[in-house]
Design a protein around this motif. Structure first.
Motif, mmCIF file in Angstrom:
data_model
loop_
_atom_site.group_PDB
_atom_site.id
_atom_site.type_symbol
_atom_site.label_atom_id
_atom_site.label_comp_id
_atom_site.label_asym_id
_atom_site.label_seq_id
_atom_site.Cartn_x
_atom_site.Cartn_y
_atom_site.Cartn_z
ATOM 1 N N ASN A 150 46.586 1.126 106.062
ATOM 2 C CA ASN A 150 46.562 1.062 104.597
ATOM 3 C C ASN A 150 45.804 -0.130 104.028
ATOM 4 N N ARG A 180 53.747 11.583 105.284
ATOM 5 C CA ARG A 180 54.484 10.852 104.245
ATOM 6 C C ARG A 180 55.205 11.820 103.315
ATOM 7 N N ARG A 181 54.510 12.859 102.879
ATOM 8 C CA ARG A 181 55.105 13.818 101.956
ATOM 9 C C ARG A 181 56.309 14.502 102.589
ATOM 10 N N ASN A 217 49.702 10.723 108.549
ATOM 11 C CA ASN A 217 48.767 10.931 107.441
ATOM 12 C C ASN A 217 49.549 11.214 106.156
ATOM 13 N N ASP A 218 48.843 11.598 105.122
ATOM 14 C CA ASP A 218 49.498 11.841 103.825
ATOM 15 C C ASP A 218 50.519 12.978 103.909
ATOM 16 N N ASP A 219 50.219 13.979 104.729
ATOM 17 C CA ASP A 219 51.164 15.090 104.880
ATOM 18 C C ASP A 219 52.470 14.610 105.522
#
Length: 284
Positions: A125, A279-280, A275-277
């Motif tokens: 990040n 985290r979601r 990845n972002d997925d």
């Protein structure tokens, strides 16, 4: 009739979980469950509430029930070291383990991946983060702080300032980790931020249901990278204040995600991606 006495037994579905007390709040089952589905792996990851007096017995029984390993959380992270057959150098240095592997030879292998997760979160990040650019400042001296100290020193931080409400805990960490550590009184915590290029909150202050972290940030360098190990809420008052002063911030959720990677890989044979997925999936 066919003689199936020599037929192969069905393949064992690998089981893993998280041991702690309490453990209902853990997001690890959500995280590992997402990865198991994502990679099409037949396996399960479950929360395992275990009282301290039952820990040794549970660790003996789990491998017989098909468990390939477990994560370890409060209050067992120190106790499992004495129960493991093999302890990695970093787990021994930190004095705690968060990942156990139940080996095929019957031995329990203990590791600590918190420091790995902490650094991987920063690298992902804040890719241009330079650990040797200036002093680091660490708030807290508990188990998580010890993992952060080990990983920051290993990453090349030349001076690591540390403060804790109970000064003796900071002194103990300095005694173990050496001359690059500088201990500050809690009353002087704001002063240790002067010229620091990496600032870390490793206390539970600022977490939902806990007191706020009340340290003056007036001396904070706007070029500093500021991170908080707390991830409930994601944007702690500490991070919000630091961001308002121009600092780059990294929330604590990524550390939880990245520290889980080595264990998942050892237990289930696939190295998962953060990845972002991911985290979601954990925030849902």
């Amino acid at each position: 009739m066919t003689d199936d006495s020599h037929a192969k037994p069905p393949a064992q579905i690998p089981l893993a979980g998280v041991i702690g007390m309490p453990v209902a709040h853990s997001r690890s089952p959500q995280l590992h469950g997402y990865w198991l589905r994502q990679y099409g792996i037949r396996g399960h990851y479950v929360p395992l509430p275990v009282m301290p007096e039952h820990l040794a017995e549970v660790l003996r029984i789990l491998p017989r029930a098909g468990f390939v390993g477990v994560n370890v959380t409060i209050p067992h992270k120190e106790a499992v070291l004495a129960l493991a057959d093999v302890v990695t150098d970093r787990a021994a240095l930190i004095g705690a383990a968060n990942t156990l592997i139940f080996r095929a030879d019957g031995k329990i292998h203990a590791d600590n991946t918190d420091g790995y997760g902490f650094i991987a979160n920063l690298r992902q990040n804040a890719p241009d983060w330079q650990p040797d650019a200036g002093p680091a400042a660490l708030i807290g001296a508990g188990g998580a702080a010890r993992a952060v100290v080990a990983s920051l020193l290993d990453s090349g931080v030349k001076e690591l300032r540390i403060t804790n409400r109970t000064r003796i805990r900071s002194e103990q960490i300095k005694a173990e980790f050496g001359a690059r550590l500088v201990v500050y009184d809690w009353a002087q915590a704001g002063n240790m931020l002067d010229n620091a290029t990496t600032v870390v909150n490793a206390t539970s202050l600022g977490m939902q249901g806990k007191q706020a972290l009340r340290i003056p940030l007036d001396a904070l360098n706007p070029d500093a990278l500021v991170t908080d190990l707390v991830y409930t809420p994601l944007m702690t008052p500490f991070l919000t204040d630091a961001q308002s002063r121009g600092c780059r911030i990294v929330d604590g959720l990524g550390m939880l995600l990245h520290q889980a990677v080595p264990g998942f890989e050892r237990w289930f044979g696939t190295r998962p991606e953060v990845n972002d997925d991911t985290r979601r999936a954990v925030l849902e």
